[in-house]
Design a protein around this motif. Structure first.
Motif, PDB file in Angstrom:
ATOM      1  N   ALA A 197      32.736  45.807  45.171  1.00 32.37           N
ATOM      2  CA  ALA A 197      32.209  45.267  43.919  1.00 32.37           C
ATOM      3  C   ALA A 197      30.849  45.878  43.625  1.00 32.37           C
ATOM      4  O   ALA A 197      30.132  46.298  44.535  1.00 32.37           O
ATOM      5  CB  ALA A 197      32.107  43.747  43.984  1.00 32.37           C
ATOM      6  N   ARG A 198      30.504  45.900  42.361  1.00 34.54           N
ATOM      7  CA  ARG A 198      29.171  46.286  41.910  1.00 34.54           C
ATOM      8  C   ARG A 198      28.520  45.036  41.322  1.00 34.54           C
ATOM      9  O   ARG A 198      29.071  44.415  40.420  1.00 34.54           O
ATOM     10  CB  ARG A 198      29.259  47.395  40.857  1.00 34.54           C
ATOM     11  CG  ARG A 198      27.906  47.938  40.410  1.00 34.54           C
ATOM     12  CD  ARG A 198      28.063  49.134  39.497  1.00 34.54           C
ATOM     13  NE  ARG A 198      28.716  48.792  38.237  1.00 34.54           N
ATOM     14  CZ  ARG A 198      29.923  49.201  37.880  1.00 34.54           C
ATOM     15  NH1 ARG A 198      30.643  49.965  38.700  1.00 34.54           N
ATOM     16  NH2 ARG A 198      30.442  48.854  36.719  1.00 34.54           N
TER      17      ARG A 198
ATOM     18  N   GLU B 133      38.253  42.468  37.820  1.00 32.75           N
ATOM     19  CA  GLU B 133      37.565  41.367  37.144  1.00 32.75           C
ATOM     20  C   GLU B 133      36.122  41.741  36.867  1.00 32.75           C
ATOM     21  O   GLU B 133      35.499  42.512  37.592  1.00 32.75           O
ATOM     22  CB  GLU B 133      37.628  40.064  37.954  1.00 32.75           C
ATOM     23  CG  GLU B 133      36.855  40.059  39.252  1.00 32.75           C
ATOM     24  CD  GLU B 133      35.511  39.330  39.177  1.00 32.75           C
ATOM     25  OE1 GLU B 133      35.180  38.735  38.137  1.00 32.75           O
ATOM     26  OE2 GLU B 133      34.786  39.384  40.178  1.00 32.75           O
ATOM     27  N   TYR B 134      35.602  41.178  35.767  1.00 31.98           N
ATOM     28  CA  TYR B 134      34.197  41.309  35.401  1.00 31.98           C
ATOM     29  C   TYR B 134      33.669  39.901  35.211  1.00 31.98           C
ATOM     30  O   TYR B 134      34.178  39.139  34.379  1.00 31.98           O
ATOM     31  CB  TYR B 134      34.054  42.120  34.121  1.00 31.98           C
ATOM     32  CG  TYR B 134      32.668  42.104  33.503  1.00 31.98           C
ATOM     33  CD1 TYR B 134      31.531  42.351  34.269  1.00 31.98           C
ATOM     34  CD2 TYR B 134      32.499  41.842  32.146  1.00 31.98           C
ATOM     35  CE1 TYR B 134      30.268  42.340  33.699  1.00 31.98           C
ATOM     36  CE2 TYR B 134      31.247  41.840  31.561  1.00 31.98           C
ATOM     37  CZ  TYR B 134      30.130  42.083  32.344  1.00 31.98           C
ATOM     38  OH  TYR B 134      28.873  42.063  31.778  1.00 31.98           O
TER      39      TYR B 134
ATOM     40  N   ALA C 133      33.153  47.730  31.563  1.00 30.88           N
ATOM     41  CA  ALA C 133      33.193  47.155  32.913  1.00 30.88           C
ATOM     42  C   ALA C 133      34.599  47.217  33.503  1.00 30.88           C
ATOM     43  O   ALA C 133      34.777  47.533  34.688  1.00 30.88           O
ATOM     44  CB  ALA C 133      32.694  45.717  32.881  1.00 30.88           C
ATOM     45  N   LEU C 134      35.597  46.934  32.689  1.00 28.65           N
ATOM     46  CA  LEU C 134      36.981  46.861  33.191  1.00 28.65           C
ATOM     47  C   LEU C 134      37.745  48.176  33.063  1.00 28.65           C
ATOM     48  O   LEU C 134      38.853  48.294  33.585  1.00 28.65           O
ATOM     49  CB  LEU C 134      37.745  45.758  32.449  1.00 28.65           C
ATOM     50  CG  LEU C 134      37.303  44.314  32.711  1.00 28.65           C
ATOM     51  CD1 LEU C 134      38.129  43.346  31.867  1.00 28.65           C
ATOM     52  CD2 LEU C 134      37.414  43.962  34.184  1.00 28.65           C
TER      53      LEU C 134
ATOM     54  N   ARG D 202      40.778  50.349  40.904  1.00 26.94           N
ATOM     55  CA  ARG D 202      40.952  49.699  39.599  1.00 26.94           C
ATOM     56  C   ARG D 202      40.050  48.471  39.500  1.00 26.94           C
ATOM     57  O   ARG D 202      39.961  47.662  40.426  1.00 26.94           O
ATOM     58  CB  ARG D 202      42.415  49.285  39.435  1.00 26.94           C
ATOM     59  CG  ARG D 202      42.723  48.436  38.223  1.00 26.94           C
ATOM     60  CD  ARG D 202      44.173  47.985  38.200  1.00 26.94           C
ATOM     61  NE  ARG D 202      44.544  47.247  39.408  1.00 26.94           N
ATOM     62  CZ  ARG D 202      45.678  46.564  39.533  1.00 26.94           C
ATOM     63  NH1 ARG D 202      46.563  46.565  38.555  1.00 26.94           N
ATOM     64  NH2 ARG D 202      45.934  45.925  40.673  1.00 26.94           N
ATOM     65  N   ALA D 203      39.358  48.301  38.356  1.00 29.60           N
ATOM     66  CA  ALA D 203      38.563  47.095  38.122  1.00 29.60           C
ATOM     67  C   ALA D 203      39.506  45.923  37.866  1.00 29.60           C
ATOM     68  O   ALA D 203      40.378  46.003  36.996  1.00 29.60           O
ATOM     69  CB  ALA D 203      37.627  47.292  36.943  1.00 29.60           C
TER      70      ALA D 203
ATOM     71  N   VAL E 211      31.365  43.391  38.908  1.00 29.51           N
ATOM     72  CA  VAL E 211      32.632  44.052  38.627  1.00 29.51           C
ATOM     73  C   VAL E 211      33.309  44.288  39.973  1.00 29.51           C
ATOM     74  O   VAL E 211      32.719  44.900  40.871  1.00 29.51           O
ATOM     75  CB  VAL E 211      32.443  45.396  37.891  1.00 29.51           C
ATOM     76  CG1 VAL E 211      33.801  46.030  37.601  1.00 29.51           C
ATOM     77  CG2 VAL E 211      31.659  45.199  36.597  1.00 29.51           C
ATOM     78  N   THR E 212      34.519  43.794  40.130  1.00 34.70           N
ATOM     79  CA  THR E 212      35.247  43.873  41.393  1.00 34.70           C
ATOM     80  C   THR E 212      36.395  44.871  41.277  1.00 34.70           C
ATOM     81  O   THR E 212      37.098  44.903  40.256  1.00 34.70           O
ATOM     82  CB  THR E 212      35.790  42.491  41.789  1.00 34.70           C
ATOM     83  OG1 THR E 212      34.702  41.561  41.824  1.00 34.70           O
ATOM     84  CG2 THR E 212      36.451  42.534  43.151  1.00 34.70           C
ATOM     85  N   PHE E 213      36.593  45.657  42.333  1.00 33.10           N
ATOM     86  CA  PHE E 213      37.615  46.701  42.344  1.00 33.10           C
ATOM     87  C   PHE E 213      38.619  46.445  43.465  1.00 33.10           C
ATOM     88  O   PHE E 213      38.270  45.908  44.522  1.00 33.10           O
ATOM     89  CB  PHE E 213      36.977  48.077  42.548  1.00 33.10           C
ATOM     90  CG  PHE E 213      35.904  48.410  41.536  1.00 33.10           C
ATOM     91  CD1 PHE E 213      36.233  49.031  40.341  1.00 33.10           C
ATOM     92  CD2 PHE E 213      34.589  48.085  41.776  1.00 33.10           C
ATOM     93  CE1 PHE E 213      35.249  49.334  39.406  1.00 33.10           C
ATOM     94  CE2 PHE E 213      33.592  48.379  40.852  1.00 33.10           C
ATOM     95  CZ  PHE E 213      33.925  49.008  39.656  1.00 33.10           C
TER      96      PHE E 213
END
Length: 245
Positions: A183-184, A224-225, A122-123, A221-222, A214-216
């Motif tokens: 985000a996804r 946070e998850y 995820a990250l 760049r990721a 998951v935020t970009f």
């Protein structure tokens, strides 16, 4: 408090539902504030020319939604309005604050852990590398709303526990100069475990809303998850659907 309530007997909409919708709107719009008493069911039924069972059904539907509570010796009382969170990249803290819900946070865990395969994927970090794990209990009006578990890449920002209890994670990221871009997100539901039920003041096996995100940032760049659980009586997701031409 005297509300402007009315029912349309010529409408195909059931009378109890018409009444419950008007009461819910009054709660949502702040006409009926937390702590307000609805008054006597008999008086309300007489004022609207409805049967007492119809009024009772309308009120019970709002009790079931968590908007009203029956208190012995007190009467039927407004608890709070349900938080309707838009499906967009926003912080729960900010959404609660905007809804006038007086958010509060208890930090349960703030530590460094080893990234599992799921967290690493995820990250976008190597499996087995260090990541920050933050668990928080988010409250509104003193009642638990959600359990939030976030994983953050190392050295991204200072995760001070005292600051995490006074503001939102996304606000801290923005203050640190991180530009959140996209985000996804996956939303689901499942039954509460015993531990989750205890945290969120629900019964074991009660339904909970779940969200993984998951935020970009603006570089892709990721940052946070998150894996979160929410009380559906206090919380819902709201989104708009567009018809394709």
């Amino acid at each position: 408090m005297t509300l402007e309530l009315s029912v349309d007997r010529g409408s195909p909409v059931p009378l109890y539902f018409q009444l419950s919708q008007q009461l819910e709107a009054a709660i949502e719009h702040g006409t009926l504030t937390p702590g307000s008493l609805l008054g006597n069911e008999i008086e309300l039924a007489a004022r609207l020319g409805l049967s007492r069972p119809t009024v009772r059904q309308a009120i019970q539907s709002l009790v079931d939604k968590g908007l009203l509570v029956r208190r012995r010796g007190v009467g039927t009382q407004v608890v709070h309005s349900q938080v309707k969170r838009p499906l967009e990249l926003s912080s729960l803290y900010d959404d609660l604050e905007a809804a006038g819900q007086r958010p509060a946070t208890k930090v349960l865990v703030n530590t460094v852990v080893t990234a599992t395969a799921e967290i690493a994927a995820a990250l976008g970090v190597p499996e087995g590398s260090d990541v920050h794990r933050v668990e928080r209990l988010r409250l509104a009006h003193g009642e638990p709303m959600a359990h939030l578990c976030n994983y953050i890449p190392p050295a991204l920002l200072d995760l001070d526990t005292a600051q995490l209890e006074t503001t939102g994670l996304y606000r801290m990221m923005r203050t640190a100069g991180i530009t959140l871009h996209s985000a996804r997100q996956t939303i689901g539901a499942r039954a509460a475990t015993t531990a989750e039920a205890e945290r969120l003041a629900e019964e074991t096996g009660a339904p909970l809303l779940t969200m993984q995100r998951v935020t970009f940032d603006d570089t892709g760049r990721a940052v946070e998850y998150g894996t979160h659980t929410y009380r559906p009586t206090r919380y819902s997701f709201e989104f708009q659907l567009l018809v394709r031409p």
